[in-house]
Design a protein around this motif. Structure first.
Motif, short mmCIF file in Angstrom:
data_model
loop_
_atom_site.label_atom_id
_atom_site.label_comp_id
_atom_site.label_asym_id
_atom_site.label_seq_id
_atom_site.Cartn_x
_atom_site.Cartn_y
_atom_site.Cartn_z
N SER A 1 1.15 7.21 0.29
CA SER A 1 0.30 8.37 0.04
C SER A 1 -1.17 8.08 0.35
O SER A 1 -1.99 9.00 0.42
N VAL A 2 -1.49 6.79 0.56
CA VAL A 2 -2.88 6.45 0.87
C VAL A 2 -3.21 7.01 2.25
O VAL A 2 -2.46 6.85 3.21
N ARG B 1 -3.05 5.31 6.01
CA ARG B 1 -2.29 4.04 5.93
C ARG B 1 -1.44 3.88 7.18
O ARG B 1 -1.40 2.83 7.82
N VAL C 1 0.86 -1.20 0.00
CA VAL C 1 0.00 0.00 0.00
C VAL C 1 0.89 1.24 0.00
O VAL C 1 1.82 1.35 0.81
N SER C 2 0.60 2.15 -0.92
CA SER C 2 1.44 3.32 -1.06
C SER C 2 1.35 4.23 0.18
O SER C 2 0.27 4.37 0.77
#
Lengths: 689, 97
Positions: free
Chosen positions: A63-64, A67, A60-61
């Motif tokens: 930037s999410v 997160r 998962v990036s």
């Protein structure tokens, strides 16, 4: 990880005080099963959550939105439930102002967690925004807990011989009441003086003396000897042995802690608290290791921070944190502390299965250096009791009658010659008759009246043994010759010691001619004859002054001084009360080949301990610079994206690798002992040493 | 020529005794390690102590210590610091059999 005596974490066991560096260790010692259950529970929580954190971190990036908050939430149970034991241990470490492994783990994992939490809540503090390292913090805990778990289960395996011994003792014993009734009682309710019954196939639960019955008993669990031993009144029997094919009624002599099985069990358990010389290096290193590691971690961390700041890198804080975490986590003092004890435990288990009890682990050092084996003659190289080897009867007399007369009179005496004659008569099924007016004259013989015949048995020493003349009504009726039989295992043992580079010698109180006769048969040329018991130790000291490391093998009860003077005293057990035997090593089955086995076990055990300590040192010496950044010029700073997790793996596996390497000793010793046993084929005596 | 410090320790007696320290852990218990402590003799020593004379020094120790050094063939080094402290190294305790 030295713990000062001010620590309140201790346990007193058998008069010895043991200190614990942490509550974890103390709990593990006090109730290992409870500790193992707790460990399993923490691992069940840790692994799924740690994997989830890892997957989210990499898939998962950053930037999410939220997160990092999600990672924090998932990491919390691992950090503070699974990892709780480390924090408790670190607290005790700080309280006693010492430093232990728990402190290192806590510093590593909390640094990663707190840094990551800080970045989560204040992302704009670092420019550019730092990564979070929740995967590192949870995997440090998970991998080290896993290492502990593997170490626990392998250690249980290492202690299997001891556990098997104790597990054999039945909970219930057939107690014989004063009316002769048989009732079942709990084994721990049986006391010395009681009478018990053992049926065929049952394990004998206590030590005792047979007063009725006849049976063969399998003593292999204690002595390693597969051949069953016939037990009749008044044979001694030991707890933990198996009654094979008859019913035995036994007078109980020792129970519980005093019984043979418990004495052996305690000796095996005490083995891990023995210290060998090479461990001194490990002890000194361990005392300074943790403070050194923390200093190195701080130094490396500061180096990278200032260096990267000076070249304008935006990652200076991040890398500094990761360097610190990696260094404290990768260093493992535990392996150094474990190297000796676990090897001694395994070695002790293997030797006890072969009927070799190591009372004194420090003797293994000297055993590995031993280059001279000195044997006592009577009772060690030869059987302890003489046997009748020839019979000569005067014309006009019946052989059976003469032997019956002599044996009947001798049955009133405890002299070894008397016992040999009585045994000889029994072997020929010659019944004994009633005797009266018995009088034993020390140094001369014994006389009495059998069926109105005046019987006089005169005993005299001769070369190679004794001779007995039997007079009936003052007329010589016959004579017997007796000698001490050389043990079957003596010659192969002497030969095998020669192959191992160990010179042999013999000490005897007998004449020089007799000493030389035995020496010729066994290939021993260094003979010390007509030696008074008090002078045995002087002979041993002479060899030691000449530079030899001396093994002395003799009687554990009567040769105390010689056994204590020698570098290694090996006692041939003369009974089942092991606690009374002097000697660094006790042989339970009177097989001289076990002197050879002891030497092999000593050599291999010391070798393995040195190997383990070397491995633990090398492990730490090599990996700490790696964690500190020595490979950065080759692989770049990106190695720090996975180095903390690799460091946790390395720390978790360090103790397990020492335990597993030590377990290899078990197989190695067994193979060597099998090879030694196969080579015993009664070779001809070799001349000289 | 013997310096003033060494002159101070000649013709003196020292007592060797055993102290216990807790050893490395992570083997489910901290093993007790017996170490040697050297102190200057003051007053009488127990009658069962053995005296070992070394040139112009005397060392008093009990049978356990003597036996450990003798049987273990140890070379025990005793260092005296100018601060008046004494350190012993090279000693390994051997339990009595």
């Amino acid at each position: 990880m030295f713990v000062p005596e001010t620590s309140d974490l201790y346990a007193d066991v058998d008069g010895q005080r043991y200190y614990f560096c942490s509550k974890t260790c103390q709990q593990k010692y006090a109730s290992p099963e409870k500790e193992e259950t707790g460990l399993k529970r923490r691992l069940i929580v840790a692994w799924p959550l740690a994997i989830t954190v890892l997957l989210i971190s990499y898939l998962v990036s950053p930037s999410v939105v939220y997160r990092d908050y999600l990672l924090l939430t998932i990491a919390l149970p691992v950090q503070f439930y699974s990892g709780y034991g480390f924090y408790e241990g670190a607290y005790h470490s700080l309280k006693t102002r010492s430093a232990n492994m728990d402190l290192l783990v806590t510093m590593g994992t909390l640094t990663a967690f707190v840094f990551s939490a800080y970045v989560t809540f204040f992302p704009s503090i670092t420019i550019p925004a730092s990564e979070v390292y929740f995967d590192a913090s949870v995997f440090i805990i998970t991998l080290i807990l896993t290492g502990n778990f593997i170490e626990n289960i392998t250690k249980v395996r290492a202690n299997k011989a001891a556990s098997k011994l104790i597990g054999m003792i039945p909970n219930v014993t057939h107690f014989i009441t004063s009316d002769g009734e048989i009732i079942d009682k709990r084994t721990d309710e049986i006391a010395p003086g009681d009478k018990i019954l053992i049926k065929p196939g049952e394990v004998i639960s206590v030590d005792g003396v047979v007063y009725d019955g006849k049976s063969e008993v399998d003593e292999s669990s204690l002595t390693g000897e597969q051949e069953p031993v016939l037990k009749v009144s008044p044979s001694e029997v030991s707890s933990g042995t198996v009654n094979l094919n008859g019913i035995l009624r036994i007078n109980v002599t020792r129970t519980g802690k005093d019984s043979t099985v418990n004495q052996i069990y305690e000796l095996i358990q005490k083995a891990i608290s023995g210290r060998v010389k090479v461990q001194r290096i490990a002890d000194v290193f361990s005392s300074v290791f943790v403070p050194l590691v923390i200093t190195a971690a701080i130094a490396a961390s500061l180096f990278w921070y200032f260096y990267l700041s000076s070249i304008g890198s935006a990652l200076s804080v991040e890398i500094a944190v990761l360097v610190f975490v990696s260094v404290v986590v990768i260093a493992c003092p535990c392996a150094i502390g474990l190297a000796g004890p676990i090897t001694l435990l395994i070695s002790s288990n293997v030797s006890s299965e072969n009927g070799i009890l190591v009372k004194n682990a420090s003797a293994l050092d000297r055993l590995s250096k031993a280059n001279r084996a000195v044997f006592d003659k009577t009772g060690t190289l030869t059987e302890p009791d003489p046997i009748v080897t020839s019979v000569s009867i005067m014309p006009g007399y019946d052989e059976a009658d003469v032997i019956a007369m002599a044996a009947s009179v001798e049955s009133s005496s405890n002299h070894p010659i008397a016992k040999a004659i009585v045994s000889f008569a029994a072997g020929r099924n010659i019944p004994l008759a009633d005797v009266r007016d018995v009088e034993e004259i020390p140094g001369v013989g014994i006389k009495g009246r059998v069926k109105d015949v005046a019987v006089r048995v005169s005993r005299a020493k001769k070369e190679g043994g004794s001779s007995v003349s039997i007079n009936l009504d003052n007329i010589l009726a016959g004579s017997l010759s007796l000698s001490y039989k050389i043990r079957d295992s003596a010659l192969p043992a002497i030969n095998a010691l020669g192959l191992l580079g160990v010179k042999t010698a013999m000490i005897t109180g007998d004449s020089l001619e007799e000493g030389r006769r035995i020496g010729r048969e066994l290939g021993i040329s260094d003979i010390h004859a007509e030696v008074l018991p008090a002078d045995k130790s002087e002979i041993i000291k002479q060899y030691q002054s000449a530079g030899d490391y001396v093994i002395y093998t003799g009687d554990g009860i009567n040769d105390t001084v010689a056994l204590e003077t020698a570098d290694v005293g090996i006692a041939m057990a003369s009974g089942t009360d092991i606690a009374r035997e002097s000697g660094d090593i006790i042989l339970l089955n009177n097989d001289l080949s076990h002197v050879v086995y002891s030497k092999i076990i000593g050599d291999k055990t010391i070798g393995k301990i040195k190997q383990n300590i070397g491995w633990a040192f090398g492990y730490n010496t090599a990996l700490i610079p790696v964690a500190g950044g020595i490979l950065v010029p080759l692989f770049g700073l990106s190695i720090y994206s996975f180095l903390p997790i690799l460091a946790a793996f390395a720390m978790g596996m360090s103790s397990s690798s020492v335990v597993i390497n030590s377990l290899l000793l078990d197989g190695k010793i067994r193979r060597l002992l099998n090879r030694a046993a196969e080579s015993y084929d009664g070779k001809e005596a070799k001349t000289g040493n | 020529m013997v310096g003033p410090f060494l002159q101070e320790i000649y013709d003196k007696s020292f007592v060797l005794s055993l102290i216990s320290v807790a050893g490395p852990c992570k083997d489910e218990s901290c093993q007790v390690i017996k170490k040697l402590k050297v102190s200057e003799r003051s007053g009488d020593v127990p009658s069962h102590f053995t005296e070992v004379k070394l040139k112009s020094l005397s060392l008093f120790m009990d049978k356990v210590i003597y036996s450990s050094i003798d049987r273990g063939r140890e070379t025990v080094t005793i260092r005296f610091t100018k601060g008046g402290r004494f350190f012993a190294s090279g000693f390994a305790y051997l339990p009595q059999i």
